[in-house]
Design a protein around this motif. Structure first.
Motif, PDB file in Angstrom:
ATOM      1  N   MET A   1       0.828  -1.202   0.000  1.00  0.00           N
ATOM      2  CA  MET A   1       0.000   0.000   0.000  1.00  0.00           C
ATOM      3  C   MET A   1       0.864   1.254   0.000  1.00  0.00           C
ATOM      4  SD  MET A   1      -3.084  -0.991  -0.178  1.00  0.00           S
ATOM      5  CE  MET A   1      -4.009  -2.501  -0.009  1.00  0.00           C
ATOM      6  N   GLU A   2       1.917   1.218  -0.804  1.00  0.00           N
ATOM      7  CA  GLU A   2       2.851   2.338  -0.832  1.00  0.00           C
ATOM      8  C   GLU A   2       2.224   3.574  -1.472  1.00  0.00           C
ATOM      9  OE1 GLU A   2       7.402   1.216  -1.006  1.00  0.00           O
ATOM     10  OE2 GLU A   2       6.347   0.526  -2.773  1.00  0.00           O
ATOM     11  N   CYS A   3       2.803   4.714  -1.148  1.00  0.00           N
ATOM     12  CA  CYS A   3       2.377   5.957  -1.781  1.00  0.00           C
ATOM     13  C   CYS A   3       3.519   6.960  -1.773  1.00  0.00           C
ATOM     14  CB  CYS A   3       1.164   6.542  -1.081  1.00  0.00           C
ATOM     15  SG  CYS A   3       0.565   8.021  -1.924  1.00  0.00           S
ATOM     16  N   VAL A   4       3.872   7.447  -2.952  1.00  0.00           N
ATOM     17  CA  VAL A   4       4.833   8.534  -3.111  1.00  0.00           C
ATOM     18  C   VAL A   4       4.186   9.565  -4.017  1.00  0.00           C
ATOM     19  CG1 VAL A   4       7.121   9.202  -3.924  1.00  0.00           C
ATOM     20  CG2 VAL A   4       6.795   6.960  -2.882  1.00  0.00           C
ATOM     21  N   PHE A   5       4.182  10.824  -3.608  1.00  0.00           N
ATOM     22  CA  PHE A   5       3.587  11.851  -4.462  1.00  0.00           C
ATOM     23  C   PHE A   5       4.357  13.160  -4.298  1.00  0.00           C
ATOM     24  CE2 PHE A   5       1.263  11.799  -0.478  1.00  0.00           C
ATOM     25  CZ  PHE A   5       1.136  13.133  -0.129  1.00  0.00           C
ATOM     26  N   GLY A   6       4.251  14.006  -5.306  1.00  0.00           N
ATOM     27  CA  GLY A   6       4.975  15.270  -5.270  1.00  0.00           C
ATOM     28  C   GLY A   6       4.353  16.300  -6.186  1.00  0.00           C
ATOM     29  N   MET A   7       4.785  17.553  -6.011  1.00  0.00           N
ATOM     30  CA  MET A   7       4.267  18.648  -6.833  1.00  0.00           C
ATOM     31  C   MET A   7       5.263  19.805  -6.845  1.00  0.00           C
ATOM     32  SD  MET A   7       1.288  19.955  -4.211  1.00  0.00           S
ATOM     33  CE  MET A   7       0.958  18.294  -3.604  1.00  0.00           C
ATOM     34  N   VAL A   8       5.128  20.655  -7.850  1.00  0.00           N
ATOM     35  CA  VAL A   8       5.974  21.841  -7.996  1.00  0.00           C
ATOM     36  C   VAL A   8       5.160  23.074  -7.643  1.00  0.00           C
ATOM     37  CG1 VAL A   8       7.320  23.239  -9.611  1.00  0.00           C
ATOM     38  CG2 VAL A   8       7.356  20.744  -9.798  1.00  0.00           C
ATOM     39  N   GLY A   9       5.723  23.930  -6.810  1.00  0.00           N
ATOM     40  CA  GLY A   9       5.059  25.174  -6.449  1.00  0.00           C
ATOM     41  C   GLY A   9       5.843  26.385  -6.920  1.00  0.00           C
ATOM     42  N   ASP A  10       5.603  27.500  -6.289  1.00  0.00           N
ATOM     43  CA  ASP A  10       6.258  28.752  -6.645  1.00  0.00           C
ATOM     44  C   ASP A  10       7.655  28.806  -6.018  1.00  0.00           C
ATOM     45  OD1 ASP A  10       6.891  31.294  -7.453  1.00  0.00           O
ATOM     46  OD2 ASP A  10       5.607  32.303  -5.989  1.00  0.00           O
ATOM     47  N   GLY A  11       8.655  28.348  -6.768  1.00  0.00           N
ATOM     48  CA  GLY A  11      10.030  28.383  -6.282  1.00  0.00           C
ATOM     49  C   GLY A  11      10.450  27.180  -5.468  1.00  0.00           C
ATOM     50  N   PHE A  12       9.676  26.123  -5.466  1.00  0.00           N
ATOM     51  CA  PHE A  12      10.017  24.931  -4.688  1.00  0.00           C
ATOM     52  C   PHE A  12       9.328  23.704  -5.280  1.00  0.00           C
ATOM     53  CE2 PHE A  12       5.942  26.207  -3.099  1.00  0.00           C
ATOM     54  CZ  PHE A  12       5.299  25.011  -2.804  1.00  0.00           C
ATOM     55  N   ALA A  13       9.791  22.542  -4.859  1.00  0.00           N
ATOM     56  CA  ALA A  13       9.107  21.279  -5.144  1.00  0.00           C
ATOM     57  C   ALA A  13       9.028  20.501  -3.842  1.00  0.00           C
ATOM     58  CB  ALA A  13       9.845  20.475  -6.204  1.00  0.00           C
ATOM     59  N   VAL A  14       7.948  19.760  -3.666  1.00  0.00           N
ATOM     60  CA  VAL A  14       7.750  18.972  -2.446  1.00  0.00           C
ATOM     61  C   VAL A  14       7.480  17.525  -2.828  1.00  0.00           C
ATOM     62  CG1 VAL A  14       5.279  19.542  -2.327  1.00  0.00           C
ATOM     63  CG2 VAL A  14       6.477  18.809  -0.265  1.00  0.00           C
ATOM     64  N   VAL A  15       8.066  16.601  -2.072  1.00  0.00           N
ATOM     65  CA  VAL A  15       7.850  15.168  -2.273  1.00  0.00           C
ATOM     66  C   VAL A  15       7.488  14.551  -0.928  1.00  0.00           C
ATOM     67  CG1 VAL A  15       8.860  12.968  -3.002  1.00  0.00           C
ATOM     68  CG2 VAL A  15       9.487  15.076  -4.192  1.00  0.00           C
ATOM     69  N   ALA A  16       6.442  13.739  -0.914  1.00  0.00           N
ATOM     70  CA  ALA A  16       6.013  13.052   0.307  1.00  0.00           C
ATOM     71  C   ALA A  16       5.897  11.563   0.032  1.00  0.00           C
ATOM     72  CB  ALA A  16       4.675  13.601   0.789  1.00  0.00           C
ATOM     73  N   ALA A  17       6.150  10.754   1.045  1.00  0.00           N
ATOM     74  CA  ALA A  17       6.067   9.306   0.895  1.00  0.00           C
ATOM     75  C   ALA A  17       5.683   8.662   2.211  1.00  0.00           C
ATOM     76  CB  ALA A  17       7.401   8.737   0.400  1.00  0.00           C
ATOM     77  N   ASP A  18       5.035   7.492   2.105  1.00  0.00           N
ATOM     78  CA  ASP A  18       4.774   6.729   3.321  1.00  0.00           C
ATOM     79  C   ASP A  18       6.102   6.171   3.829  1.00  0.00           C
ATOM     80  OD1 ASP A  18       4.808   3.435   2.927  1.00  0.00           O
ATOM     81  OD2 ASP A  18       4.628   4.565   1.054  1.00  0.00           O
ATOM     82  N   THR A  19       6.131   5.740   5.082  1.00  0.00           N
ATOM     83  CA  THR A  19       7.375   5.275   5.690  1.00  0.00           C
ATOM     84  C   THR A  19       7.259   3.829   6.173  1.00  0.00           C
ATOM     85  OG1 THR A  19       6.753   6.142   7.871  1.00  0.00           O
ATOM     86  CG2 THR A  19       7.997   7.609   6.409  1.00  0.00           C
ATOM     87  N   SER A  20       6.373   3.053   5.549  1.00  0.00           N
ATOM     88  CA  SER A  20       6.180   1.660   5.954  1.00  0.00           C
ATOM     89  C   SER A  20       7.050   0.726   5.112  1.00  0.00           C
ATOM     90  CB  SER A  20       4.710   1.253   5.802  1.00  0.00           C
ATOM     91  OG  SER A  20       3.885   2.021   6.647  1.00  0.00           O
ATOM     92  N   ALA A  21       7.774  -0.166   5.783  1.00  0.00           N
ATOM     93  CA  ALA A  21       8.518  -1.226   5.111  1.00  0.00           C
ATOM     94  C   ALA A  21       7.740  -2.515   5.331  1.00  0.00           C
ATOM     95  CB  ALA A  21       9.923  -1.340   5.672  1.00  0.00           C
ATOM     96  N   VAL A  22       7.142  -3.036   4.266  1.00  0.00           N
ATOM     97  CA  VAL A  22       6.264  -4.201   4.398  1.00  0.00           C
ATOM     98  C   VAL A  22       6.702  -5.311   3.448  1.00  0.00           C
ATOM     99  CG1 VAL A  22       4.320  -2.741   5.054  1.00  0.00           C
ATOM    100  CG2 VAL A  22       4.607  -3.387   2.670  1.00  0.00           C
TER     101      VAL A  22
END
Length: 204
Positions: A1-22
């Motif tokens: 049930m992994e999830c990694v997602f990201g987006m570009v904003g005004d002068g930055f980029a953000v990346v988020a991810a789950d932290t489960s090792a299964v």
């Protein structure tokens, strides 16, 4: 049930991810950092088989450090994405890695950028993207609420809403997430979103 997602904003980029090792029905740990700092201004969020993910992302990171050591300058984000895509394509014909990647970076003359690289070596420059089961919800929410030029506060608010949606909608939802950001000041951890923590079991 992994999830990694990201987006570009005004002068930055953000990346988020789950932290489960299964593996199968077992959760090994809930504090696995799946967003690697490639260098001072690049992030690499990865999902896929645990061994492939760790081995391949470390291989990319060390080769980028080697390039910078030999040449005195770091790769641009576009060059790093193309190098990563090339290594996946080469491995695809020999011993493929099952790993999907979102590569975010900030370049002085270009600004922030985000690249989508999947396990069959597809490469696209994107404004927003996601991998894993959580992508069913994160992509739909970003389609509805994302807009170019988002501020950091708007982007983090959207990230938090996506995490809340994943936690409430997935039948087996990852409890913890890590959020990282890259801008002109560099790549760094923005924060963790934790609902449970690993507990040390006392030895008998």
């Amino acid at each position: 049930m992994e999830c990694v997602f990201g987006m570009v904003g005004d002068g930055f980029a953000v990346v988020a991810a789950d932290t489960s090792a299964v593996h199968s029905i077992l959760v090994h740990k809930t504090d696995e950092d799946k967003v690697m700092l490639l260098d001072s201004h690049k992030l690499l969020g990865a999902s896929g088989e645990g061994g492939d993910r760790v081995q391949f992302t470390e291989y990319i990171q060390k080769n980028m450090h080697l390039y910078q050591f030999r040449n005195g300058i770091p790769l641009t984000t576009a060059a790093a994405a193309n190098f990563t895509r090339g290594e996946l394509a080469t491995a695809l014909r020999k011993n493929p890695y099952f790993v999907n990647i979102l590569l975010a970076g900030y370049d002085k003359d270009i600004g922030p950028s985000l690249y989508y690289i999947d396990y069959i070596a597809t490469l696209h420059k994107i404004d927003k993207g996601a991998f894993g089961y959580g992508s069913y919800f994160s992509l739909s929410m970003m389609d509805r609420h994302y807009h170019p030029g988002m501020s950091v506060e708007e982007a983090i608010d959207l990230v938090d809403n996506i995490i809340a949606e994943i936690r409430s909608r997935l039948v087996i939802a990852p409890p913890n997430f890590v959020i990282k950001i890259v801008d002109q000041d560099g790549a760094r951890v923005y924060g963790w979103r934790e609902s449970i923590k690993d507990v040390d079991i006392p030895k008998a």
